[in-house]
Write an enzyme that holds these catalytic residues in place. Structure first.
Site, PDB file in Angstrom:
ATOM      1  N   GLY A 132     -13.180 -11.100  -0.282  1.00  0.00           N
ATOM      2  CA  GLY A 132     -11.909 -11.662   0.180  1.00  0.00           C
ATOM      3  C   GLY A 132     -11.510 -11.318   1.600  1.00  0.00           C
ATOM      4  O   GLY A 132     -10.389 -11.630   2.000  1.00  0.00           O
ATOM      5  N   ASP A 133     -12.378 -10.652   2.372  1.00  0.00           N
ATOM      6  CA  ASP A 133     -12.034 -10.316   3.760  1.00  0.00           C
ATOM      7  C   ASP A 133     -12.407 -11.476   4.688  1.00  0.00           C
ATOM      8  O   ASP A 133     -13.593 -11.742   4.890  1.00  0.00           O
ATOM      9  CB  ASP A 133     -12.818  -9.074   4.225  1.00  0.00           C
ATOM     10  CG  ASP A 133     -12.094  -7.781   3.931  1.00  0.00           C
ATOM     11  OD1 ASP A 133     -10.887  -7.826   3.642  1.00  0.00           O
ATOM     12  OD2 ASP A 133     -12.754  -6.729   3.991  1.00  0.00           O
ATOM     13  N   PHE A 145       1.373  -8.362  11.819  1.00  0.00           N
ATOM     14  CA  PHE A 145      -0.074  -8.289  11.602  1.00  0.00           C
ATOM     15  C   PHE A 145      -0.373  -6.817  11.248  1.00  0.00           C
ATOM     16  O   PHE A 145       0.416  -6.216  10.530  1.00  0.00           O
ATOM     17  CB  PHE A 145      -0.817  -8.901  12.793  1.00  0.00           C
ATOM     18  CG  PHE A 145      -0.818 -10.424  12.679  1.00  0.00           C
ATOM     19  CD1 PHE A 145       0.387 -11.143  12.738  1.00  0.00           C
ATOM     20  CD2 PHE A 145      -1.974 -11.136  12.427  1.00  0.00           C
ATOM     21  CE1 PHE A 145       0.417 -12.524  12.543  1.00  0.00           C
ATOM     22  CE2 PHE A 145      -1.954 -12.517  12.239  1.00  0.00           C
ATOM     23  CZ  PHE A 145      -0.758 -13.208  12.296  1.00  0.00           C
ATOM     24  N   ASN A 167       9.173  -4.151  -7.332  1.00  0.00           N
ATOM     25  CA  ASN A 167       9.663  -3.455  -6.129  1.00  0.00           C
ATOM     26  C   ASN A 167       9.959  -4.432  -4.988  1.00  0.00           C
ATOM     27  O   ASN A 167      10.964  -4.285  -4.299  1.00  0.00           O
ATOM     28  CB  ASN A 167       8.660  -2.393  -5.661  1.00  0.00           C
ATOM     29  CG  ASN A 167       9.370  -1.247  -4.953  1.00  0.00           C
ATOM     30  OD1 ASN A 167      10.514  -0.921  -5.254  1.00  0.00           O
ATOM     31  ND2 ASN A 167       8.701  -0.655  -3.975  1.00  0.00           N
ATOM     32  N   LYS A 170       6.047 -11.502  -0.406  1.00  0.00           N
ATOM     33  CA  LYS A 170       6.742 -11.630   0.888  1.00  0.00           C
ATOM     34  C   LYS A 170       7.201 -13.076   1.110  1.00  0.00           C
ATOM     35  O   LYS A 170       8.300 -13.325   1.614  1.00  0.00           O
ATOM     36  CB  LYS A 170       5.820 -11.176   2.028  1.00  0.00           C
ATOM     37  CG  LYS A 170       5.500  -9.688   1.997  1.00  0.00           C
ATOM     38  CD  LYS A 170       6.706  -8.841   2.348  1.00  0.00           C
ATOM     39  CE  LYS A 170       6.410  -7.366   2.289  1.00  0.00           C
ATOM     40  NZ  LYS A 170       7.546  -6.510   2.605  1.00  0.00           N
ATOM     41  N   ALA A 182      11.725  -1.716   2.700  1.00  0.00           N
ATOM     42  CA  ALA A 182      11.272  -1.040   1.481  1.00  0.00           C
ATOM     43  C   ALA A 182      10.416  -1.974   0.641  1.00  0.00           C
ATOM     44  O   ALA A 182      10.886  -3.033   0.219  1.00  0.00           O
ATOM     45  CB  ALA A 182      12.478  -0.572   0.679  1.00  0.00           C
ATOM     46  N   ALA A 183       9.186  -1.588   0.421  1.00  0.00           N
ATOM     47  CA  ALA A 183       8.290  -2.428  -0.376  1.00  0.00           C
ATOM     48  C   ALA A 183       7.056  -1.621  -0.746  1.00  0.00           C
ATOM     49  O   ALA A 183       6.775  -0.580  -0.158  1.00  0.00           O
ATOM     50  CB  ALA A 183       7.864  -3.661   0.427  1.00  0.00           C
ATOM     51  N   SER A 202       4.950 -10.333   6.432  1.00  0.00           N
ATOM     52  CA  SER A 202       3.556  -9.966   6.700  1.00  0.00           C
ATOM     53  C   SER A 202       2.715 -11.199   6.994  1.00  0.00           C
ATOM     54  O   SER A 202       2.982 -12.290   6.466  1.00  0.00           O
ATOM     55  CB  SER A 202       3.005  -9.267   5.449  1.00  0.00           C
ATOM     56  OG  SER A 202       1.611  -9.161   5.515  1.00  0.00           O
ATOM     57  N   TYR A 234       0.593  -9.514  -3.099  1.00  0.00           N
ATOM     58  CA  TYR A 234       1.488  -8.898  -2.114  1.00  0.00           C
ATOM     59  C   TYR A 234       2.021  -9.967  -1.154  1.00  0.00           C
ATOM     60  O   TYR A 234       3.229 -10.052  -0.894  1.00  0.00           O
ATOM     61  CB  TYR A 234       0.732  -7.803  -1.360  1.00  0.00           C
ATOM     62  CG  TYR A 234       1.404  -7.327  -0.102  1.00  0.00           C
ATOM     63  CD1 TYR A 234       2.548  -6.546  -0.153  1.00  0.00           C
ATOM     64  CD2 TYR A 234       0.893  -7.670   1.163  1.00  0.00           C
ATOM     65  CE1 TYR A 234       3.162  -6.109   1.015  1.00  0.00           C
ATOM     66  CE2 TYR A 234       1.498  -7.240   2.325  1.00  0.00           C
ATOM     67  CZ  TYR A 234       2.639  -6.465   2.249  1.00  0.00           C
ATOM     68  OH  TYR A 234       3.253  -6.037   3.405  1.00  0.00           O
ATOM     69  N   ILE A 273       6.904   2.503   9.483  1.00  0.00           N
ATOM     70  CA  ILE A 273       7.452   1.561  10.466  1.00  0.00           C
ATOM     71  C   ILE A 273       8.956   1.768  10.617  1.00  0.00           C
ATOM     72  O   ILE A 273       9.495   1.792  11.735  1.00  0.00           O
ATOM     73  CB  ILE A 273       7.136   0.099  10.064  1.00  0.00           C
ATOM     74  CG1 ILE A 273       5.609  -0.110  10.014  1.00  0.00           C
ATOM     75  CG2 ILE A 273       7.773  -0.891  11.034  1.00  0.00           C
ATOM     76  CD1 ILE A 273       5.168  -1.431   9.410  1.00  0.00           C
ATOM     77  N   ASP A 296      17.568   4.312  -4.631  1.00  0.00           N
ATOM     78  CA  ASP A 296      16.612   3.218  -4.832  1.00  0.00           C
ATOM     79  C   ASP A 296      17.284   1.868  -4.590  1.00  0.00           C
ATOM     80  O   ASP A 296      18.473   1.695  -4.887  1.00  0.00           O
ATOM     81  CB  ASP A 296      16.092   3.291  -6.272  1.00  0.00           C
ATOM     82  CG  ASP A 296      14.847   2.461  -6.457  1.00  0.00           C
ATOM     83  OD1 ASP A 296      13.747   3.038  -6.456  1.00  0.00           O
ATOM     84  OD2 ASP A 296      14.973   1.216  -6.579  1.00  0.00           O
TER      85      ASP A 296
HETATM   86  N1  LIG Z   1       1.977  -1.196   7.580  1.00  0.00           N
HETATM   87  C1  LIG Z   1       1.598  -2.467   7.822  1.00  0.00           C
HETATM   88  O1  LIG Z   1       0.545  -2.732   8.426  1.00  0.00           O
HETATM   89  C2  LIG Z   1       2.474  -3.606   7.372  1.00  0.00           C
HETATM   90  C3  LIG Z   1       2.060  -4.925   7.663  1.00  0.00           C
HETATM   91  C4  LIG Z   1       2.876  -5.981   7.257  1.00  0.00           C
HETATM   92  C5  LIG Z   1       4.075  -5.728   6.608  1.00  0.00           C
HETATM   93  N2  LIG Z   1       4.437  -4.455   6.331  1.00  0.00           N
HETATM   94  C6  LIG Z   1       5.705  -4.218   5.629  1.00  0.00           C
HETATM   95  O2  LIG Z   1       6.490  -3.321   6.388  1.00  0.00           O
HETATM   96  C7  LIG Z   1       7.340  -2.571   5.540  1.00  0.00           C
HETATM   97  C8  LIG Z   1       7.230  -1.101   5.879  1.00  0.00           C
HETATM   98  O3  LIG Z   1       5.885  -0.705   5.740  1.00  0.00           O
HETATM   99  P1  LIG Z   1       5.391   0.769   6.107  1.00  0.00           P
HETATM  100  O4  LIG Z   1       3.984   0.626   6.560  1.00  0.00           O
HETATM  101  O5  LIG Z   1       6.369   1.448   6.949  1.00  0.00           O
HETATM  102  O6  LIG Z   1       5.360   1.410   4.644  1.00  0.00           O
HETATM  103  P2  LIG Z   1       5.998   2.767   4.106  1.00  0.00           P
HETATM  104  O7  LIG Z   1       5.507   2.896   2.700  1.00  0.00           O
HETATM  105  O8  LIG Z   1       5.751   3.882   5.050  1.00  0.00           O
HETATM  106  O9  LIG Z   1       7.564   2.442   4.130  1.00  0.00           O
HETATM  107  C9  LIG Z   1       8.270   1.895   3.037  1.00  0.00           C
HETATM  108  C10 LIG Z   1       9.544   2.713   2.875  1.00  0.00           C
HETATM  109  O10 LIG Z   1      10.340   2.125   1.835  1.00  0.00           O
HETATM  110  C11 LIG Z   1      10.723   3.131   0.902  1.00  0.00           C
HETATM  111  N3  LIG Z   1      10.831   2.458  -0.406  1.00  0.00           N
HETATM  112  C12 LIG Z   1       9.861   1.827  -1.103  1.00  0.00           C
HETATM  113  N4  LIG Z   1      10.350   1.335  -2.250  1.00  0.00           N
HETATM  114  C13 LIG Z   1      11.674   1.654  -2.278  1.00  0.00           C
HETATM  115  C14 LIG Z   1      12.718   1.418  -3.206  1.00  0.00           C
HETATM  116  N5  LIG Z   1      12.489   0.800  -4.369  1.00  0.00           N
HETATM  117  N6  LIG Z   1      13.964   1.873  -2.911  1.00  0.00           N
HETATM  118  C15 LIG Z   1      14.203   2.546  -1.736  1.00  0.00           C
HETATM  119  N7  LIG Z   1      13.249   2.790  -0.824  1.00  0.00           N
HETATM  120  C16 LIG Z   1      11.997   2.361  -1.094  1.00  0.00           C
HETATM  121  C17 LIG Z   1       9.625   4.171   0.962  1.00  0.00           C
HETATM  122  O11 LIG Z   1      10.022   5.462   0.523  1.00  0.00           O
HETATM  123  C18 LIG Z   1       9.268   4.149   2.455  1.00  0.00           C
HETATM  124  O12 LIG Z   1      10.086   5.034   3.191  1.00  0.00           O
HETATM  125  C19 LIG Z   1       6.935  -2.931   4.118  1.00  0.00           C
HETATM  126  O13 LIG Z   1       7.847  -3.886   3.636  1.00  0.00           O
HETATM  127  C20 LIG Z   1       5.569  -3.562   4.284  1.00  0.00           C
HETATM  128  O14 LIG Z   1       5.301  -4.505   3.276  1.00  0.00           O
HETATM  129  C21 LIG Z   1       3.677  -3.383   6.697  1.00  0.00           C
END
Ligand SMILES: NC(=O)c1ccc[n+]([C@@H]2O[C@H](COP(=O)([O-])OP(=O)(O)OC[C@H]3O[C@@H](n4cnc5c(N)ncnc54)[C@H](O)[C@@H]3O)[C@@H](O)[C@H]2O)c1
Length: 324
Positions: free
Chosen positions: A284-285, A169, A92, A145, A74-75, A117, A141, A12, A51
């Site tokens: 849980g779905d 979503f 994290n 958030k 980042a998560a 989320s 998780y 994202i 990090d």
């Molecule tokens: N993908 C989904 O459907 C979704 C839905 C709801 C919320 N989110 C949230 O959106 C955010 C991005 O999700 P995504 O799908 O792009 O995931 P992703 O894993 O592709 O992106 C997370 C990025 O954070 C970096 N990262 C993780 N831990 C780190 C740390 N300790 N230090 C530095 N960098 C770190 C990773 O290298 C990665 O580039 C997350 O917070 C996730 O919880 C995602």
């Protein structure tokens, strides 16, 4: 604005950076590349490989960049894993966010956008889910958030910063321009699983349950295209900057698609069948989850433009073909 994007090399985040740069903002990505990809980085943005727990480095980079705002993506994000390894998620997601918030306070960064989320809501007590729906996470998780949102709420109350909590979503699809196509690592979401099966990376896939009280018996979810998510970040950032207020908002299409609808549309779009079968329900779905997206439209003038079935699947298919 000078925007410091933590997690900007991820799925994202890379789309968010592209949209910010196109709108004329300066972008610095801070990412440890644990799941992100160097190939997702834009040449126009800066990059720091580090990090979020490295508070010394965070402070040095925020100061050097003279950041106006932080976007925190980042998560760790696998809901299932958060139930078997909660300490990883506490560390994290919660600790990492506290470190980042603390660094923002020290460096005078007063605007903060959080990737939150729909998992903060838990099992729906009514549909569609609007922002006043009770928050009762059904997995750890989602709890992480919600904890971060609440911490940001206190920081705002104490006059330290303004924040936007963006409750996504199901993020899906790839860049509508076809430029960003770095595939998610170890994806667990439906669309990548469908596409991995369709292009032969996985031999087969299972649809978990077809006896839910929905039109075709399979679960219904709200899929939001990642390019739509990206534009919402820009608008939310500009909104909290202009209004000097906080914002907690759903980012969904307001429309649900069933698992079977997705699978059948994928077969049509890739042009052939693939091996899928119906299996038992997963624990849980909930049967249906979809957003009320009215608040984002009213406040930000934002609505999903690319989150139809065709665009979600076609852009995903195109990204997979580029990687084969
Ligand atoms: N993908 C989904 O459907 C979704 C839905 C709801 C919320 N989110 C949230 O959106 C955010 C991005 O999700 P995504 O799908 O792009 O995931 P992703 O894993 O592709 O992106 C997370 C990025 O954070 C970096 N990262 C993780 N831990 C780190 C740390 N300790 N230090 C530095 N960098 C770190 C990773 O290298 C990665 O580039 C997350 O917070 C996730 O919880 C995602």
């Amino acid at each position: 604005m000078r925007v410091f994007v933590v997690g900007g090399a991820g799925y994202i985040g890379s789309h968010v950076c592209k949209t910010l740069l196109a709108a004329g903002h300066d972008v610095m990505v801070y990412d440890n590349l644990s799941t992100g990809l160097a190939t997702n980085l834009r040449p126009e943005s800066g990059f720091v490989l580090a990090d979020v727990h490295d508070g010394v480095r965070l402070r040095a980079e925020l100061d050097a960049f003279r950041a106006d705002a932080v976007i925190h993506l980042a998560a760790s994000k696998a809901a299932g894993e958060s139930m078997t390894d909660p300490a990883k998620y506490a560390w994290n997601n919660i600790s990492g966010s506290v470190e980042l918030i603390d660094a923002c306070l020290d460096c005078g960064v007063g605007l903060f956008l959080l990737s939150s989320s729909a998992a903060v809501y838990g099992d729906p007590v009514r549909l569609p889910i609007d922002e006043t729906h009770p928050t009762n996470p059904a997995n750890f998780y989602g709890f992480t958030k919600l904890e971060i949102e609440r911490t940001l709420g206190w920081m705002s109350r104490l006059g330290k910063m303004h924040f936007a909590a963006l409750r996504y979503f199901n993020a899906a699809g790839y860049d509508v321009d076809g430029e960003l196509c770095g595939l998610e690592r170890n994806p667990a979401n439906l669309l990548p699983v469908i596409m991995e099966t369709a292009v032969g990376i996985r031999p087969s896939m299972t649809v978990f349950g077809n006896d839910y009280p929905t039109a075709d018996g399979t679960c219904v979810r709200d899929y939001i295209h990642v390019s739509d998510l990206a534009s919402a970040h820009r608008l939310a950032l500009e909104w909290i900057d202009a209004e000097k207020k906080d914002l907690t908002v759903n980012l969904g299409s307001g429309h649900g698609y069933s698992v079977l609808e997705m699978v059948k549309a994928a077969e049509r779009i890739v042009g052939h069948g693939f091996d899928w079968s119906i299996g038992p329900r997963r624990e849980g779905d909930p049967s249906e989850l979809y957003a009320c997206a009215a608040k984002a439209k009213e406040l930000l003038g934002w609505e999903a433009r690319h989150s139809d079935l065709e665009t979600l699947l076609k852009t995903t298919h195109a990204a997979y073909l580029k990687n084969l």
